[in-house]
Design a protein around this motif. Structure first.
Motif, PDB file in Angstrom:
ATOM      1  N   PHE A 105       0.822  -1.201   0.000  1.00  0.00           N
ATOM      2  CA  PHE A 105       0.000   0.000   0.000  1.00  0.00           C
ATOM      3  C   PHE A 105       0.864   1.262   0.000  1.00  0.00           C
ATOM      4  CE2 PHE A 105      -3.344  -2.838   1.831  1.00  0.00           C
ATOM      5  CZ  PHE A 105      -4.313  -2.599   0.864  1.00  0.00           C
ATOM      6  N   GLY A 127      -1.378   1.700  -4.369  1.00  0.00           N
ATOM      7  CA  GLY A 127      -0.657   0.475  -4.071  1.00  0.00           C
ATOM      8  C   GLY A 127      -0.078  -0.190  -5.289  1.00  0.00           C
ATOM      9  N   GLY A 180      -1.070   1.727   3.971  1.00  0.00           N
ATOM     10  CA  GLY A 180      -2.237   0.979   4.437  1.00  0.00           C
ATOM     11  C   GLY A 180      -2.938   1.649   5.606  1.00  0.00           C
ATOM     12  N   CYS A 192      -8.004   2.332   4.119  1.00  0.00           N
ATOM     13  CA  CYS A 192      -8.337   0.929   3.822  1.00  0.00           C
ATOM     14  C   CYS A 192      -9.799   0.625   4.132  1.00  0.00           C
ATOM     15  CB  CYS A 192      -7.409   0.002   4.601  1.00  0.00           C
ATOM     16  SG  CYS A 192      -5.717  -0.020   3.950  1.00  0.00           S
TER      17      CYS A 192
END
Length: 451
Positions: A114, A291, A315, A320
């Motif tokens: 990510f 990502g 992330g 997310c």
């Protein structure tokens, strides 16, 4: 949501912006940013209450439109539970986002690194390729855009690269296929494909195959003009990469997550890259996220060897959580199928009909909710409506066209000689027809510059 005019607040927002905000890609004293009061679905509005149908999807990222309630709720719920946490830990939102992405990526792209957006995803994909191969050079196409960070902007093949290109980034540019403005004197898509592949392989031969780490391509170039590659081209690049041990990187930052009527544009061409970058539509831009989807072979390179790269917010839980909710919404509402069907039944036919009536339209191309009109002064000679990289008075025809679109309530995506039709992927048929009618009216202004 109904816009409520509040010009006084709008004036204060504008004044603070002009006093303190430094805008990207702009001469700061020559811009006049619109003060936006709100947005919902496919629309946004200013503080005077004027509403615009957004045919830009932000910067081609609000694939499910603005303020989708399920995604907003998911962000709120995640913030109440765990707002942030360092990337070295296993976090539910991060793990679930990676799982859902890996379920949809082609082939064995089952590992996800990510990033905070598309440019740094490209940066890390190139780093992975160089470390995996031990080679220094990277090939990318003219007529491309890969981001504004140092490596990504050097990979870019349009004028935004020029000011930052010190010729020391290890990047070699080549011509990808584009039949309308062919560099290969081709007359058919088959010729364009074959000659573009021959040109690429010749470039590799003269650069030295053993020096080339990666070929980086937008699966379908976005801001460069939505040039759908001819059948067989991406498969041909895949074969060349396999033959010379070159890492094949597909940049799906703009084309991914439903924009083309498939989860990823690679699915339209039946190819599996070694690395694939994504961002934008992964969570509709609600919280910055990007990502790299990584193949098994490249992931194995770093199984017992540390990957020398990372990001503080890799992330991020809020981003997310937004990605998880966005992917779930897209699946539940069949956003991908909706984009494909409307592209085939509404957008494509309507744009081709506009092209028949407007002499300023040289070509229509696209798929799903990812289309472009090439604007010209002369259809026969294909002379562009404005010169390459035009500005100031030289760009007056495109400026006039853009102003006309806004007068008719349409916010257009304009780049050089093209206007892009890239509304949210869940736009309604009625909204599409409203936007296409406004586009029709604006093209009348462009027609005035034809000859």
């Amino acid at each position: 949501m109904t816009p409520h005019p509040n010009p006084e607040v709008g004036a204060a927002v504008k004044a603070a912006d002009r006093a303190h905000v430094f805008h990207s890609w702009s001469a700061q004293e020559l811009i006049d940013p619109l003060a936006v009061a709100g947005a919902e679905g496919s629309y946004f509005w200013d503080y005077d209450g004027k509403r615009y149908l957004d045919f830009t999807s932000g910067l081609v990222y609000t694939n499910i439109g603005y303020q989708h309630p399920k995604v907003v709720a998911a962000i709120q719920e995640q913030a109440a539970h765990l707002t942030t946490f360092a990337p070295a830990f296993a976090i539910e939102a991060r793990s679930e986002a990676a799982r859902l992405i890996a379920e949809r990526t082609p082939g064995d792209l089952d590992k996800v690194f990510f990033t905070n957006g598309g440019a740094d995803a490209v940066e890390h994909a190139v780093r992975m390729a160089r470390l995996h191969t031990g080679r220094p050079k990277v090939l990318s196409a003219y007529r491309s855009y890969h981001g504004g960070t140092q490596q990504a902007v050097n990979l870019t093949g349009d004028p935004r690269r020029w000011a930052s290109d010190g010729a020391a980034a290890g990047v070699v540019h080549f011509w990808a296929p584009f039949l309308y403005r062919s560099r290969f004197y081709a007359e058919t898509e088959e010729q364009e494909c074959a000659r573009a592949l021959e040109h690429l392989e010749t470039t590799i031969a003269f650069e030295g195959p053993g020096t080339v780490a990666a070929i980086v391509l937008e699966t379908i170039p976005g801001t460069a003009g939505i040039m759908v590659p001819p059948p067989g081209y991406l498969a041909g690049v895949r074969e060349i990469c396999d033959r010379y041990g070159i890492v094949f990187v597909l940049d799906e930052v703009m084309a991914g997550f439903g924009r083309t009527g498939e989860w990823f544009a690679a699915d339209l061409h039946g190819v599996v890259p070694d690395l694939m970058t994504f961002a934008k539509g992964v969570n509709s831009g609600y919280v910055p996220l990007g990502g790299v989807a990584i193949s098994g072979e490249i992931a194995e390179t770093f199984a017992r060897r540390p990957y020398p790269g990372g990001l503080t917010y890799s992330g991020h839980p809020l981003a997310c959580a937004a990605a998880v909710a966005t992917i779930q919404v897209m699946a539940e509402e069949d956003v991908v199928g909706h984009a494909r069907r409307l592209g085939e039944s509404v957008v494509g036919p309507a744009l081709r009909e506009l092209a028949e009536r407007h002499p300023s339209v040289g070509e229509v191309r696209g798929t799903g909710m990812f289309w472009a009109l090439e604007l010209v002064r002369n259809r026969e000679t294909r002379e562009p409506l404005v010169p390459y990289n035009a500005s100031g008075e030289a760009n007056a025809p495109m400026a006039a066209f853009g102003a006309a679109a806004k007068r008719h309530g349409l916010w257009p995506f304009i780049n050089m000689n093209r206007t892009h039709v890239v509304p949210p992927c869940n736009v309604s048929e009625a909204e599409l027809k409203e936007g296409l009618a406004a586009l029709d009216a604006a093209l009348g202004v462009a027609d005035e510059y034809t000859r």
